[in-house]
Structure formats: structure tokens, C-alpha cells
Design a protein around this motif. Structure first.
Motif, PDB file in Angstrom:
ATOM      1  N   PRO A   1       0.838  -1.210   0.000  1.00 14.34           N
ATOM      2  CA  PRO A   1       0.000   0.000   0.000  1.00 14.34           C
ATOM      3  C   PRO A   1       0.871   1.258   0.000  1.00 14.34           C
ATOM      4  O   PRO A   1       1.782   1.396   0.824  1.00 14.34           O
ATOM      5  CB  PRO A   1      -0.816  -0.128   1.283  1.00 14.34           C
ATOM      6  CG  PRO A   1      -0.018  -1.046   2.154  1.00 14.34           C
ATOM      7  CD  PRO A   1       0.695  -1.987   1.240  1.00 14.34           C
ATOM      8  N   GLU A   2       0.588   2.161  -0.920  1.00 16.62           N
ATOM      9  CA  GLU A   2       1.355   3.397  -1.029  1.00 16.62           C
ATOM     10  C   GLU A   2       0.838   4.495  -0.116  1.00 16.62           C
ATOM     11  O   GLU A   2       1.521   5.496   0.106  1.00 16.62           O
ATOM     12  CB  GLU A   2       1.337   3.898  -2.474  1.00 16.62           C
ATOM     13  CG  GLU A   2       2.031   2.967  -3.460  1.00 16.62           C
ATOM     14  CD  GLU A   2       3.530   2.881  -3.194  1.00 16.62           C
ATOM     15  OE1 GLU A   2       4.098   3.860  -2.666  1.00 16.62           O
ATOM     16  OE2 GLU A   2       4.137   1.838  -3.526  1.00 16.62           O
ATOM     17  N   GLU A   3      -0.381   4.339   0.402  1.00 18.65           N
ATOM     18  CA  GLU A   3      -0.943   5.325   1.321  1.00 18.65           C
ATOM     19  C   GLU A   3      -1.952   4.627   2.215  1.00 18.65           C
ATOM     20  O   GLU A   3      -2.345   3.477   1.968  1.00 18.65           O
ATOM     21  CB  GLU A   3      -1.588   6.480   0.560  1.00 18.65           C
ATOM     22  CG  GLU A   3      -2.679   6.053  -0.402  1.00 18.65           C
ATOM     23  CD  GLU A   3      -3.235   7.214  -1.188  1.00 18.65           C
ATOM     24  OE1 GLU A   3      -4.260   7.010  -1.859  1.00 18.65           O
ATOM     25  OE2 GLU A   3      -2.649   8.319  -1.138  1.00 18.65           O
ATOM     26  N   VAL A   4      -2.393   5.312   3.235  1.00 19.00           N
ATOM     27  CA  VAL A   4      -3.314   4.735   4.212  1.00 19.00           C
ATOM     28  C   VAL A   4      -4.742   4.835   3.688  1.00 19.00           C
ATOM     29  O   VAL A   4      -5.164   5.895   3.197  1.00 19.00           O
ATOM     30  CB  VAL A   4      -3.187   5.467   5.567  1.00 19.00           C
ATOM     31  CG1 VAL A   4      -4.166   4.894   6.585  1.00 19.00           C
ATOM     32  CG2 VAL A   4      -1.764   5.358   6.093  1.00 19.00           C
ATOM     33  N   ASP A   5      -5.472   3.727   3.760  1.00 17.02           N
ATOM     34  CA  ASP A   5      -6.883   3.724   3.391  1.00 17.02           C
ATOM     35  C   ASP A   5      -7.681   4.424   4.493  1.00 17.02           C
ATOM     36  O   ASP A   5      -7.661   3.997   5.659  1.00 17.02           O
ATOM     37  CB  ASP A   5      -7.358   2.278   3.213  1.00 17.02           C
ATOM     38  CG  ASP A   5      -8.733   2.203   2.575  1.00 17.02           C
ATOM     39  OD1 ASP A   5      -9.421   3.244   2.528  1.00 17.02           O
ATOM     40  OD2 ASP A   5      -9.129   1.113   2.125  1.00 17.02           O
ATOM     41  N   GLU A   6      -8.382   5.494   4.139  1.00 17.79           N
ATOM     42  CA  GLU A   6      -9.096   6.289   5.137  1.00 17.79           C
ATOM     43  C   GLU A   6     -10.196   5.477   5.808  1.00 17.79           C
ATOM     44  O   GLU A   6     -10.493   5.695   6.988  1.00 17.79           O
ATOM     45  CB  GLU A   6      -9.686   7.541   4.480  1.00 17.79           C
ATOM     46  CG  GLU A   6      -8.650   8.485   3.891  1.00 17.79           C
ATOM     47  CD  GLU A   6      -7.777   9.099   4.972  1.00 17.79           C
ATOM     48  OE1 GLU A   6      -8.216   9.136   6.144  1.00 17.79           O
ATOM     49  OE2 GLU A   6      -6.655   9.539   4.650  1.00 17.79           O
ATOM     50  N   THR A   7     -10.805   4.572   5.067  1.00 16.57           N
ATOM     51  CA  THR A   7     -11.903   3.787   5.660  1.00 16.57           C
ATOM     52  C   THR A   7     -11.393   2.720   6.622  1.00 16.57           C
ATOM     53  O   THR A   7     -12.071   2.377   7.596  1.00 16.57           O
ATOM     54  CB  THR A   7     -12.711   3.111   4.537  1.00 16.57           C
ATOM     55  OG1 THR A   7     -11.838   2.270   3.766  1.00 16.57           O
ATOM     56  CG2 THR A   7     -13.340   4.168   3.637  1.00 16.57           C
ATOM     57  N   LEU A   8     -10.199   2.182   6.365  1.00 13.85           N
ATOM     58  CA  LEU A   8      -9.651   1.127   7.223  1.00 13.85           C
ATOM     59  C   LEU A   8      -8.763   1.669   8.330  1.00 13.85           C
ATOM     60  O   LEU A   8      -8.726   1.129   9.426  1.00 13.85           O
ATOM     61  CB  LEU A   8      -8.856   0.132   6.361  1.00 13.85           C
ATOM     62  CG  LEU A   8      -9.646  -0.629   5.298  1.00 13.85           C
ATOM     63  CD1 LEU A   8      -8.712  -1.517   4.491  1.00 13.85           C
ATOM     64  CD2 LEU A   8     -10.752  -1.472   5.936  1.00 13.85           C
TER      65      LEU A   8
ATOM     66  N   GLU B   1      -5.201  -1.348   9.999  1.00 14.09           N
ATOM     67  CA  GLU B   1      -5.873  -2.318   9.151  1.00 14.09           C
ATOM     68  C   GLU B   1      -5.325  -2.302   7.735  1.00 14.09           C
ATOM     69  O   GLU B   1      -5.479  -3.276   6.997  1.00 14.09           O
ATOM     70  CB  GLU B   1      -7.380  -2.029   9.129  1.00 14.09           C
ATOM     71  CG  GLU B   1      -8.066  -2.247  10.458  1.00 14.09           C
ATOM     72  CD  GLU B   1      -7.943  -3.692  10.928  1.00 14.09           C
ATOM     73  OE1 GLU B   1      -7.904  -4.587  10.067  1.00 14.09           O
ATOM     74  OE2 GLU B   1      -7.880  -3.910  12.158  1.00 14.09           O
ATOM     75  N   THR B   2      -4.675  -1.191   7.342  1.00 16.76           N
ATOM     76  CA  THR B   2      -4.096  -1.117   6.004  1.00 16.76           C
ATOM     77  C   THR B   2      -2.775  -1.866   5.932  1.00 16.76           C
ATOM     78  O   THR B   2      -2.527  -2.652   5.000  1.00 16.76           O
ATOM     79  CB  THR B   2      -3.891   0.346   5.594  1.00 16.76           C
ATOM     80  OG1 THR B   2      -5.144   1.026   5.621  1.00 16.76           O
ATOM     81  CG2 THR B   2      -3.310   0.445   4.192  1.00 16.76           C
TER      82      THR B   2
END
Length: 608
Positions: A175-182, A186-187
Motif C-alpha cells: 500500500p502506497e498510502e493509508v486507506d481512510e476507511t480502514l 488495518e491497512t
């Protein structure tokens, strides 16, 4: 006669042709193609040619035509499927070995062994009864049992299991960035857990959550930044080592395969490093710690700046307070001096007024002649203001002229009487002092002068120069206050003696003997002796002799300046001035020193 020896035996009658005899056996050797040279010339070009794309394409087109001698090397190249390194049989090709044994990918060797025993008892051909055979001669149940056996052979061997696990499908994405929903945990958490299977070190630390201690967080990132992976990339090997026909070929294949593996290993290392760096970059705990560290640094910097400013202000405040206190003391001293001066001026003016008042009262009430009036003037000048006030009041209180005359004459007579008594008392004191000095001189006539006394005498002569009133009395007190009882007569006689130069040499030897009493250097003692000699001459002649600048000629002055430059001050003082005096014609060391002091004093005055 000389006998001639032939190199060859002479020919006989029966042998008409000459024969050549030689010890060399001419035979032909059998040569076979082998060795490094043969390999480099004939075989290596063929091996390298197989890597060319054109040659590979040509080989693929000519497979149906049948093998040729030059194509035998190219067949050793792997087919590129990536699974030949493990050499799985055709029965298990494309099968999931973990599913065959009904175990998970994280199962241990003991669990796999236990499950295999269980399934072996269940699927053994002897337990199945009669089965229908296929065209290959094996039934479906027998084939399944063989698959179970081969799966166990692979999974029970750690090396083969790692090779097999490396061939399974795996998600290498990061993952290149953090998933805002997770969220961050969790990312990146599942990615780290899936990649933990490749670690050679156990236990693998967890990513944790926002409550994890920072020491564990740092250990986590240290572990992943130095991650040691066992992931095997032998499926990408270009050559199969078992196809090598001799040792050199095998080694060459190993080097080529190792070169290919190295690229994949380096790519895997960069991938794991990238994963750890991105996670550390987006980790809210690391960000909070970094912000806290920056805040502490900023606060510490501000604290040091405040402390420095406070220290500077405190220093300025103390200096200002000290300056103000000094100004206040100076102002108080000036005010005190001013008041004292005004008081003296007022007392002087009051005394003058009282004298005038007393004179007027005397002139008005008394009849004194001219001589008595002059004595009256001296009488008034000798009295204090308080005494004049009393006399004025007493004189003004008398009304009769006779009483006034008698009162004034009586006071003047009493004043003269007191003056005579004071003079007599002073004269007696002087006579007693002379007697004591004479007695002391008689008792200490033979007492020698110590080095310390001579040094004090030189200091006294310098401190109280010639022409000063009571000079010898002051020098006597100076020595007596220093703990050396000497009379004025002894001091004058010793000064005269030293001025004649009779005791300079003896004094120098005395200084050498008593060096423990006078730690002054020899040059200083000689300078003091020279000063004593000059002062003695001044005492004998009644005036102090000083060096005149006119006694130095232009040549001598120029020689002195050159000598000062030639002999630096780093030399010993006594030795330096001896050398300088030797370069100046007609002048001694003492004269050169005095001239140097005189010039330095004149230069200081000119600058000021």
C-alpha cells in the motif's frame, strides 16, 4: 702423429650405405579432446550461443526435425515453467499439496507428520479392497495415495517445502498510502502478517496498535528494516544443473543461475524495505513521537534562549546596580566633601568674624600700643572659633577700661606662656629622641646590614626622593615600621658608604649568601644596589643626581636602538643588558637601563 677420431663408425665392406645412429625415439602421441582449452574453444561458444534470443527461436522451430549434435546443449536449458527445480511428478503437477494432506500452510512438521499417518491408514491400497485399474495400471485410489506420499515427502523436508511455498501465488503489492476507511493498522497490518511467512527469525513482532509501547514499535521497525527472508527463487533458474555433462559446465550453470536469483533477491529486499519505510512514514505513533521530540527540542532551545536572556539581563541589572551604587557613593562622597568644605569655609568665616569682632572690642575698650596690637594679631590667629567666642563675650561683659586692658593682657600672657611651654616640650622630646638614637647607635654600631635591610633602604630612597622635607626621618620611620630598628645617623652613614662604592662588592656577595632570605633575582639586587649608590651620592652632595639626555650623543643613541633590536626581550634580563651595554660605546649597563626608562617615560607622556 695426430689420431683422427670419427664421429661415426667407418663403413665396412659389407655395408655400403652410411647409417645415422640417434638416441631419440620418434613416436606419435594420441591426443583426445579434453581440458579447459578445448572447452573454451569448442564448447563455451556453443553454451553462450544458447542464451541468444535468435538461437532460442531457431531451436524452438527445429524441435520437430529431430535432435542434432549442436542442439544437445540447448536442451539443457530449462523450459521456463519455474517448477522444474522441485521436480514434482506429473501426478501432483498443479495440485495443492497442503490440500492433499488436509493441513494449513502454517502447520508445523509434527502436525504434517501426524496428519500423514492418519491419511496413510485411511487411503492405503490394502485398506481399499479390490479396485478397478485404469489404462495406466493404477487405480484412482492408488494414484491418490501416491499423491499423498509425494506431498508428504515435499512438505516434511524444510528445503523442499520452502521451494514449494515460493512457487505458490503470493500478493507482493504494497500500500502506497493509508486507506481512510480502514485506517493505518488495518491497512498495513495484514501486509506485514502475510510477509512474515518469509522470515528466518521467529517470533515475528506484530504491528500493534495505538497503545503499544514505543520500545516495541522501534523493535518492530528495526526487525523489518533488517528483514532476513528465506524466500527461494530457484524457479527462475535458467539452467538445470542435473543436465550438466561435466563439472565445469555445472559450475558455469550455477553461476548463471545465481546471477538470475540475485536480481530477484535484491528486488525482494527493496520491496520489504519499501514496505517498512512507508509504514514508518504513516505510523501515527512515530509521527506523534517525532512531533514530541521536535517540541522538546524547540522548548529546550527556547529555554536556553530565555536562560541566556535572563542571564544577560541579570548581568546588565547587576552592572547597572553597581554603576548606580558607585554613582551614589561618589555623589555622597562629593556631597560630604562639599559640606565639609562649606563647613570649613563657614568655620573660617566665623573665626574671621570673631577675630574682627574681638579686635573691634579691644580697640574700643582697651588702650594697647603698637607692639601689643601685633601680638594681638598673632594671638587671634592661634585661637579657635569657640575660644574667640568666649573671649568676645567675656570682653564685652566688662565695662571698665582698666578691667578690659587687664583681661586682654592676661589672656595674651597666658597664650605666650602656653606657647613657650609647648616649644620647650617639643625640644625635650627632640633631645630625648636624639639620646635614644645615640644610645641605639652605640649599642648597634657593630650590627651588620642584612640583605633585606639594604633592599628596604633602596625602596625608602626611591620612595622619598631628594629635596623632600624630613627625608631621612621618613626613611628611618619606613625601616622601623618594617621591623628593622635603625637610626637616622646609621641610615645616612650607610648611604654615604654605598655611594662611595666601597661595599657594593661585599653587598653582592652578601646577597648571594642570604639568597634564601631575599628571593629577589640577582639583577634586581644589583639594580637596588645601583639605586642605593646613586641616592647615597645625592645624600652626600645634598642634591639628587639625574641623568641628562644631553649626555647621550646621537651615535650612542643610535647604537642603543640597534642593540635593543638585535637582542630581544626573550633573553635573560641581566644577560640582555650586558650585551646591549657592550654594543653601546662609552656606556655601562646601568646607564643603558636608565636611558631606556627615560625614553619610555617620555614616550608615555607624549602619548598621554
Amino acid at each position: 702423429t695426430t689420431k683422427i677420431m670419427l664421429a661415426l663408425p667407418a663403413p665396412g665392406d659389407a655395408d655400403k650405405e652410411p647409417q645415422v645412429l640417434c638416441g631419440i625415439c620418434l613416436r606419435s602421441r594420441r591426443v583426445e579432446p579434453a581440458g579447459h582449452a578445448f572447452h573454451a574453444v569448442h564448447e563455451k561458444p556453443k553454451l553462450e550461443g544458447r542464451r541468444r534470443p535468435a538461437a532460442a527461436k531457431k531451436d524452438a522451430e527445429s524441435e520437430d526435425e529431430g535432435p542434432s549434435p549442436s542442439d544437445s546443449w540447448k536442451k539443457k536449458k530449462k523450459d521456463g515453467t519455474g517448477k522444474s527445480a522441485l521436480k514434482l511428478s506429473a501426478l501432483v503437477q498443479g495440485e495443492d499439496l497442503y490440500k492433499l494432506l488436509e493441513v494449513s500452510e502454517t502447520s508445523s512438521v509434527e502436525q504434517i507428520k501426524k496428519q500423514y499417518r492418519k491419511m496413510a491408514l485411511q487411503y492405503h491400497p490394502d485398506k481399499q479392497g479390490e479396485t478397478e485399474e485404469k489404462g495406466s495400471g493404477l487405480s484412482e485410489k492408488d494414484q491418490h495415495f501416491i499423491k499423498i506420499q509425494e506431498a508428504y515427502e515435499v512438505l516434511s523436508d524444510q528445503s523442499k517445502r520452502r521451494q514449494y511455498d515460493s512457487t505458490l501465488d503470493f500478493d507482493d503489492s504494497i500500500p502506497e498510502e493509508v486507506d481512510e476507511t480502514l485506517g493505518f493498522y488495518e491497512t498495513f497490518g495484514p501486509v506485514f502478517r502475510s510477509n512474515a511467512r518469509w522470515s528466518t527469525r521467529f517470533p515475528v513482532p506484530e504491528l500493534g496498535n495505538e497503545t503499544t509501547d514505543m520500545s516495541k514499535v522501534h523493535k518492530f521497525y528495526d526487525f523489518w528494516l533488517s528483514f532476513d527472508s528465506w524466500r527461494d527463487f530457484s524457479m527462475h533458474d535458467e539452467y538445470n544443473l542435473e543436465d550438466a555433462e561435466f563439472r565445469e559446465e555445472r559450475r558455469w550453470m550455477e553461476r548463471q543461475n545465481q546471477r538470475v536469483r540475485k536480481k530477484y533477491v535484491e528486488a525482494e529486499r527493496r520491496r520489504i524495505m519499501r514496505l517498512a519505510e512507508l509504514a514508518e512514514k504513516f505510523d501515527p505513533r512515530i509521527r506523534a513521537e517525532r512531533e514530541e521530540r521536535e517540541n522538546k527540542k524547540r522548548e529546550e532551545k527556547e529555554r536556553r534562549a530565555r536562560a541566556k536572556q535572563e542571564e544577560l539581563e541579570e548581568k546588565q541589572r547587576k552592572e547597572e546596580e553597581k554603576r548606580r551604587k558607585l554613582e551614589q557613593e561618589q555623589a555622597e562622597e562629593a556631597e560630604k566633601e562639599r559640606l565639609l568644605k562649606e563647613q570649613r569655609k563657614a568655620d573660617k568665616q566665623a573665626a574671621k568674624t570673631l577675630r574682627q569682632r574681638f579686635k573691634k572690642s579691644v580697640q574700643a575698650q582697651c588702650k594697647l600700643d603698637k607692639m601689643e596690637m601685633e601680638d594681638l594679631q598673632d594671638f587671634c590667629l592661634a585661637l579657635e572659633a569657640e575660644r574667640l567666642q568666649e573671649l568676645c563675650e567675656s570682653l564685652e561683659a566688662k565695662s571698665a577700661a582698666d578691667e578690659s586692658d587687664a583681661f586682654v593682657r592676661h589672656e595674651m600672657a597666658e597664650a605666650k606662656k602656653r606657647q613657650v611651654e609647648e616649644q620647650e616640650r617639643q625640644e625635650r622630646q627632640r633631645q630625648e629622641a636624639r639620646k635614644r638614637e645615640q644610645k641605639t647607635s652605640d649599642t648597634k654600631e657593630s650590627a651588620p646590614w642584612t640583605t633585606e635591610e639594604l633592599g628596604l633602604l633602596a625602596k625608602g630612597l626611591q620612595k622619598f626622593p631628594g629635596g623632600m622635607g624630613g627625608r631621612w626621618n621618613l626613611i628611618t620611620r619606613f625601616l622601623n615600621d618594617s621591623g628593622h630598628q635603625r637610626t637616622e645617623k646609621e641610615i645616612v652613614e650607610k648611604t654615604k658608604e654605598l655611594s662611595e662604592g666601597q661595599s657594593l662588592r661585599s653587598m653582592g656577595s652578601k646577597i648571594g649568601q642570604d639568597s634564601f632570605q631575599a628571593p629577589a633575582p640577582k639583577a634586581k639586587a644589583k639594580a637596588q644596589a645601583a639605586q642605593v649608590q646613586e641616592e647615597g651620592k645625592a645624600a652626600e652632595n645634598g642634591v639628587e643626581k639625574k641623568e641628562d639626555a644631553a649626555e647621550w650623543s646621537a651615535e650612542q643613541q643610535q647604537a642603543l636602538e640597534k642593540a635593543l633590536q638585535r637582542h630581544p626581550a626573550t633573553l635573560d634580563k641581566n644577560e640582555r643588558w650586558k650585551l646591549i651595554a657592550a654594543d653601546v660605546p662609552g656606556k655601562t649597563k646601568g646607564q643603558c637601563v636608565e636611558r631606556f626608562k627615560f625614553l619610555r617615560e617620555q614616550l608615555s607622556k607624549a602619548k598621554s
